[in-house]
Scaffold this motif. Structure first.
Motif, PDB file in Angstrom:
ATOM      1  N   LEU A  32       1.040  -1.163  -0.001  1.00  0.00           N
ATOM      2  CA  LEU A  32      -0.078   0.141   0.019  1.00  0.00           C
ATOM      3  C   LEU A  32       0.869   1.394  -0.096  1.00  0.00           C
ATOM      4  O   LEU A  32       0.527   2.370  -0.680  1.00  0.00           O
ATOM      5  CB  LEU A  32      -0.859  -0.022   1.183  1.00  0.00           C
ATOM      6  CG  LEU A  32      -1.877  -0.845   1.185  1.00  0.00           C
ATOM      7  CD1 LEU A  32      -2.757  -0.789   2.516  1.00  0.00           C
ATOM      8  CD2 LEU A  32      -2.989  -0.688   0.233  1.00  0.00           C
ATOM      9  N   LYS A  33       1.716   1.405   0.775  1.00  0.00           N
ATOM     10  CA  LYS A  33       2.743   2.408   0.703  1.00  0.00           C
ATOM     11  C   LYS A  33       3.389   2.617  -0.779  1.00  0.00           C
ATOM     12  O   LYS A  33       3.724   3.690  -1.163  1.00  0.00           O
ATOM     13  CB  LYS A  33       3.863   2.048   1.851  1.00  0.00           C
ATOM     14  CG  LYS A  33       4.826   3.335   2.083  1.00  0.00           C
ATOM     15  CD  LYS A  33       5.994   2.820   2.969  1.00  0.00           C
ATOM     16  CE  LYS A  33       5.662   3.149   4.272  1.00  0.00           C
ATOM     17  NZ  LYS A  33       6.956   2.791   5.321  1.00  0.00           N
ATOM     18  N   ALA A  34       3.933   1.610  -1.177  1.00  0.00           N
ATOM     19  CA  ALA A  34       4.452   1.731  -2.559  1.00  0.00           C
ATOM     20  C   ALA A  34       3.359   2.185  -3.625  1.00  0.00           C
ATOM     21  O   ALA A  34       3.794   3.081  -4.531  1.00  0.00           O
ATOM     22  CB  ALA A  34       5.041   0.420  -3.132  1.00  0.00           C
ATOM     23  N   ALA A  35       2.152   1.736  -3.541  1.00  0.00           N
ATOM     24  CA  ALA A  35       1.253   2.272  -4.460  1.00  0.00           C
ATOM     25  C   ALA A  35       0.726   3.618  -4.109  1.00  0.00           C
ATOM     26  O   ALA A  35       0.752   4.292  -5.073  1.00  0.00           O
ATOM     27  CB  ALA A  35      -0.075   1.130  -4.123  1.00  0.00           C
ATOM     28  N   LEU A  36       0.974   4.062  -2.847  1.00  0.00           N
ATOM     29  CA  LEU A  36       0.432   5.556  -2.675  1.00  0.00           C
ATOM     30  C   LEU A  36       1.675   6.265  -3.228  1.00  0.00           C
ATOM     31  O   LEU A  36       1.192   7.357  -3.738  1.00  0.00           O
ATOM     32  CB  LEU A  36       0.486   5.765  -0.962  1.00  0.00           C
ATOM     33  CG  LEU A  36       0.145   7.055  -0.577  1.00  0.00           C
ATOM     34  CD1 LEU A  36      -1.258   7.631  -1.311  1.00  0.00           C
ATOM     35  CD2 LEU A  36       0.155   7.101   0.969  1.00  0.00           C
TER      36      LEU A  36
END
Length: 61
Positions: A32-36
């Motif tokens: 999720l952090k990478a996608a954000l």
């Protein structure tokens, strides 16, 4: 103890594999952090592109 591995029983189709500990949650958080981060970079690039090209306003030409 024998050195031969024990055969695993096949999982039922559609059955979810059990996840253990916080490693599953940590992996999800990392994704999720990478996608954000990618989403924010894309939005920032789009914003800069819009500011650099003021001739593309709707209702113009």
């Amino acid at each position: 103890m024998s050195d031969t591995p024990t055969p695993k029983t096949p999982a039922k189709p559609g059955a979810k594999q059990p996840r253990t500990g916080s490693s599953a949650g940590q992996g999800r958080e990392d994704r999720l952090k990478a996608a954000l981060k990618a989403n924010m970079a894309r939005r920032k690039a789009q914003s800069k592109a819009r500011q650099a090209d003021p001739g593309d306003k709707p209702g113009g030409a």
